[in-house]
Scaffold this active site. Structure first.
Site, short mmCIF file in Angstrom:
data_model
loop_
_atom_site.label_atom_id
_atom_site.label_comp_id
_atom_site.label_asym_id
_atom_site.label_seq_id
_atom_site.Cartn_x
_atom_site.Cartn_y
_atom_site.Cartn_z
CB SER A 1 -0.71 0.18 0.93
OG SER A 1 -0.08 0.47 2.12
CG ASP A 2 1.67 6.24 -2.04
OD1 ASP A 2 2.02 5.80 -1.31
OD2 ASP A 2 1.47 6.79 -2.35
#
Lengths: 766, 766
Positions: free
Chosen positions: A294-295
């Site tokens: 995930s960012d």
């Protein structure tokens, strides 16, 4: 002790000591299965490099508690000391050189800097696929060298292959531009450069790359609208023929070890919590061999900003169940256990996630014991910032720089005829500006002024205090311009104008830069060269029109050697060959178009003009692939078919209405390929590189793009030399279109092929 | 989601996110006694901050095994996890800003740079004692801020207070110059700045400083003679009145927490293995409260280069028995156990060593649990590179810059009258050169060219490819010089000329720099300003004599803001007030004098001329304390005694033949003090700072120095303002001499006091 007598002894000693001192300052790389420290580990299968990765990971995962597994689902992974596994920081960056962004990489006296290549948008402008890969290879060598002395990790979250959809995007500079094919080729090549080992072992990785940010992410902060909660409304057609292709290519052609999901929502669902996008497409269709991350902090955004879930545990469960393996941030560390406890998340999903994470680390050799005994174990500080690497940074900048205007062959300037050069502008003597964002500390800087001064005597005035240029110091600049044989104006933007978390509102030159340029040009007696340093395009129509401005160069953010490369082009040591990787729109475009409108295609009912050279038909300042040379190149078609027949059988994957995925096509449609041969001749007086483009304008069905790129090839020709470029075209893969439902089809009828400067009609029929 | 409606929400969110992202990237400081992680630790006395340090250390040492103790005698100290003690890296550096030299400090995206002050030799030239301390205070604040995010340690091996004995020394740049009083005042002030806590708690330390390199170390590598095995032959008299005073002052006045012993031998004994120098003087006489550390790998040198001991175990035993507490390197880790096993080293000595080491860490709060809850726990990246800190770096450079020649008041230049300025020379647009050695990554750079260009239009030519200047590009430089209203030439050296491990052989300007300067000056129509950037002095007699060269400035290595400071002085935004902290010898001096000759005093029998302004009587290029102002300052003596009587009692410590140590004197000799009052008036038209010096020329007995510094005071006076400077003189402390046997005495007879520009006779009698 008599000095003279001991001379040779001392010299020897000197050498010894010089070698020794850095050793003291070095720290060691972090790795698991350190048998010298803990011989008992040799009994564990996961520490046995002779076994296959699957067996080893399975052994390891079976030995871990749930809490230990969760500790390996976040970027700051927790060591398991009883199994000889240290802490590991997953987050390192290497967008255009090893970067200090991300806690996994640091600079110290052992490695005070690394080679800083041009910001990606300029490298993309080189349209040189082998250069993309070569840069990746050098970056991974420097990365491994830094890993070996404990200064970097093995997992790098680069490249950024989002489509540069809107000129205002602050992170457009990080990307390879607006075209899906260019972005695909760039991404796959850079990933290969980073990942591929010199021993050809495909199962192992030199370092692990990561293609980001999946998907339809290209808005950061526009008029207060934030990426963290922006819901990108994207049609299936745009998704499939614009936003997804670079990611697909990255996984299928680049074999990337990781994909990062983005902050934004796509059509109402956060990308990191969309099982169709993650488990369905990346893992299911494309069969990613690696991990989905995930960012940073995006799980927190899903819960706290998007309010997409009711509890943190739901967010944890949703994302992991959707196919997420690793969380940048601490969210899963904080909430995954509770999600399991509440029955929202099954341990089998956690096993899947850490299996993907550990498998990547296995492929990196992290579990193979002492890295100094493995391939790349000999790399160290001596391999960072080598002369060759720094020269490549200069070459990359030269190859990317785009010549946009050159009236009366004002360029190149002659270093012998130009006795005095006025160098003016807020970016004329800058250092940090040149290396853009996601930067590291560079080896050294050569500013434009330093580069130019190496060849001729210069006068210099910044003209503005900085790029925002609230008040231009016009008088001073005019004074030096009036006496000089030639003027170089270096203007543009920097990270205060366009950056992560800050999209532009206007796309004109900031502040009084235009005034400065026009006034200076007006008093100049010789050629006036306008150099624009920026990530995104600028509305410089005034400069295009001003007869006093003889030449315009766009230099992106050209990296540590940018100033030398600019001088190389200006003085003709290098013949410019870069081409714009994105459309330069007029200011009126951004005044009319909301950045939030994700549609690529125009909408005649609202007057919405669409985006990029593929769909936008309005006026431009400069266009995709614009770029001049000091030479002229003539094109002559050697061979190309006029007719292609698509088989009649309904079951054939290339049957007009049935085209499926590219990888499927490759196996079955080879017979439907054809080739185009083009003869290119350098008819000018100067050696130079030249990129030949192959575009297609398909029949006007299904809102097809007016034109789209099928391929590009760069070749170098000395004056009067001829060469032949060969394009291999796969009918289904290259000529197909995506229809409104996301289905790929080959349109029957006349396709106009733009082969270099030529047009060629191709009839596709059943 | 409607953007307009959500505007304020997004703005709030933006703020929240901006604050959050850096947190993700931060790492935590390393510390012991983390009760939150291991509540059981609260039962250990050593973790109890309410107890005194002695009790806590004693408790801790009693719990450690011999091997664990040995692990805390090397810079890469090994954690003891069962007691909640982590690994700790002792080696950080902060000579003139937090440095990346030493493995304990790194830069990253969290803190990409720190304020880089001028190299010490220039700061010393400010002769401003409060500035020395203020810089130390800012550096320790930035150091603590970096510690808090895991990027630095708490123990910094700075300052370097060796006497700059010979102009060739490559590390002279790191020191405060050639005078023992200046070096003493600099060292004590910088150490106070680093160490003193804002809460006034003298038992605790902000960070720990270290005075190095003890002692008589001032040769690195001269014609192949290496510091690692050089035997400095030093007389007792020179040791006591030249080499030792800065260290004595550092311990007694600065209360430094550490002293580092050097590589070299003194009179046949390695300093780190000399019990008289370590246990005897530092610990016994001066009563160091802290640890004695070896220079890096110097124990290895004692064994392998000096062959001073027969076995590594003997080396380990010798050094620890001599008083060494900590070893930079791994030598003690490798050999101390064996030394104990063979009966060469007693565990009580090891207990003493680690007691000193742990006590220092206790005073730093390392054993007090979470640093974020202690004083300085709130410091973080926001406190590094603040505007104020960067402004102080500029101010320090301005205060240090020395104006050495200014014919016909050529300086300051008027920014309004000078329409064009030619800026020429290999150091005119340099970045890294400005920050000297033992540097960190700076916040930003302002080169001389950038600084000058901020005020006027400039033309620029480097004139040479680099400072080595093999072939000067004279034509180009002359071309721009001939058309300019004024010329600034920025020349000198960099780390390729004078650095650690490289002493100079010649002290003229390198390569063709002189040719470049002379030719440029010859064609210039206006003032020619020669700016010398260097660590050591340069023979620039030609420039002194050349009537075309109107002004000469020495700017040391002026730090990150050096270019701005140079411009401030050249354009009169700042009135120069720096004074040379070392003699500038002619080239003939270094051709005649061996660098290896440590004698300070001349030897008439061999023609050896002696060293520094205190003893050398020959010709100089420029002299100690030389430095001009744009103003004039008049001096008038207000009061000073003509006669001082030393008591008759034989037992009095100040009795002429019986003066002992300074600290003893302070208690008993107060009645023998007197004061000198001097009125100073700025009779010029410009405000400015002015340093008043007090020297004494004692009677010519016992090879006394011809002149030595007793004190200095800097004051700022606006035009026509008057001020009074008061010197407090302690007869025994300040007027005493060291005789040939190292005994301090007050010479009877006439002492000439040089009070500012005046001379005053003082008769000392019984």
């Amino acid at each position: 002790m008599a000095p003279a007598k001991q001379h040779s002894v001392f010299l020897l000693l000197c050498f010894f000591i010089t070698k020794l001192s850095p050793v003291l300052a070095q720290t060691k790389p972090v790795f698991a299965c350190d048998l010298s420290n803990n011989p008992g580990l040799k009994n564990y299968s996961f520490c046995d490099p002779s076994l296959d990765v699957e067996t080893r990971v399975s052994d390891l995962v079976s030995k871990l508690t749930l809490q230990e597994k969760i500790g390996w689902m976040v970027n700051g992974a927790k060591g398991v000391s009883r199994l000889g596994i240290p802490n590991y920081e997953w987050w390192s960056e290497a967008l255009h050189g090893v970067s200090y962004v991300g806690p996994g990489t640091k600079f110290s006296s052992v490695v005070p800097g690394a080679t800083s290549f041009p910001q990606v948008i300029l490298t993309a402008a080189s349209f040189n696929e082998s250069l993309f890969e070569t840069i990746g290879k050098v970056v991974s060598t420097e990365a491994r060298a830094m890993y070996n002395v404990g200064l970097a990790g093995l997992t790098f979250w680069s490249p950024n292959i989002n489509i540069f959809r809107d000129p205002r995007w602050g992170r457009g500079q990080e990307t390879p531009g607006e075209d899906p094919l260019l972005a695909s080729k760039y991404g796959a090549a850079y990933v290969r450069g980073l990942q591929q080992r010199d021993d050809g072992d495909k199962n192992r990785l030199k370092v692990a790359a990561c293609c980001k940010h999946y998907t339809a992410y290209d808005l950061d902060n526009w008029k207060g609208i934030q990426r963290y909660s922006f819901n990108a409304l994207v049609t299936q057609q745009d998704l499939d023929d614009t936003f997804q292709p670079p990611f697909k290519s990255c996984v299928l052609d680049g074999n990337v070890a990781s994909v990062m999901c983005s902050y934004n929502q796509v059509n109402g669902k956060p990308t990191c919590g969309d099982p169709d996008l993650l488990a369905g497409v990346i893992r299911g269709e494309w069969k990613l061999n690696g991990y989905i991350v995930s960012d940073c902090d995006s799980l927190n955004e899903i819960f706290n900003s998007q309010h997409y879930t009711k509890t943190p545990e739901e967010t944890a469960a949703l994302t992991v169940n959707s196919g997420l393996d690793l969380n940048c941030g601490s969210f899963l560390n904080d909430h995954a256990q509770a999600a399991v406890d509440r029955g929202l998340l099954n341990e089998t999903e956690i096993n899947r996630a850490v299996t993907n994470n550990f498998a990547t680390m296995m492929r990196l050799g992290f579990f193979d014991g002492d890295p100094s005994k493995q391939l790349y174990g000999n790399l160290g500080p001596k391999d960072v910032c080598t002369t060759e690497n720094q020269e490549l940074a200069r070459e990359a900048a030269r190859q990317g720089i785009v010549l946009l205007k050159n009236t009366e062959k004002s360029l190149p300037l002659s270093p012998t005829l130009i006795k005095s050069l006025a160098v003016i502008g807020p970016n004329a003597n800058v250092t940090h500006t040149m290396i853009g964002n996601y930067e590291g500390t560079p080896c050294k800087y050569t500013t434009p002024l330093q580069g130019l001064t190496a060849s001729v005597a210069t006068m210099y005035a910044s003209g503005c205090a900085d790029v925002s240029c609230g008040t231009a110091n016009v008088d001073e600049a005019k004074r030096i311009a009036a006496t000089a044989d030639a003027v170089v104006l270096v203007v543009g933007s920097d990270q205060s104008i366009e950056k992560e978390s800050l999209d532009r509102v206007d796309i004109t030159l900031p502040g009084q830069q235009q005034l400065l340029i026009s006034e200076v040009a007006n008093v100049s007696k010789g050629p006036v060269i306008l150099v624009i340093m920026s990530g995104g395009g600028m509305d410089v129509q005034f400069a295009k029109d001003d007869p006093k401005i003889s030449s315009i160069l766009w230099v992106g953010f050209p990296g540590e050697a940018g100033g030398a490369a600019i001088a190389d082009v200006i003085f003709g040591h290098y013949n410019p060959s870069g081409r714009l990787p994105m459309t330069w729109y007029p200011q009126s475009y951004v005044e009319k178009v909301n950045m939030t409108n994700m549609n690529m295609r125009p909408d005649p009912t609202t007057g919405y003009p669409g985006r990029t050279y593929r769909f936008y038909k309005g006026p431009t300042i400069f266009s995709f692939k614009d770029g001049l040379s000091y030479s002229q190149f003539n094109h002559e078609l050697v061979s190309a078919p006029k007719l292609v027949s698509v088989p009649l059988e309904e079951t054939h994957v290339c049957r007009s209405s049935e085209c499926k995925s590219v990888d499927a096509l490759e196996e079955n449609c080879k017979s439907l390929g054809f080739s185009i041969h083009l003869r290119v001749k350098n008819v000018g007086e100067m050696s130079g590189s030249h990129t030949v483009f192959l575009f297609s304008s398909p029949p006007e069905v299904h809102n097809a793009p007016q034109k789209h790129l099928l391929g590009f090839e760069k070749l170098h020709l000395v004056a009067q030399e001829e060469g032949v470029v060969k394009f291999e075209v796969d009918v289904c893969k290259h000529l197909s279109l995506v229809d409104e439902n996301g289905k790929r089809k080959v349109a029957l009828g006349e396709h106009v092929l733009h082969v270099g400067s030529l047009k060629h009609l191709l009839n596709v029929r059943i």
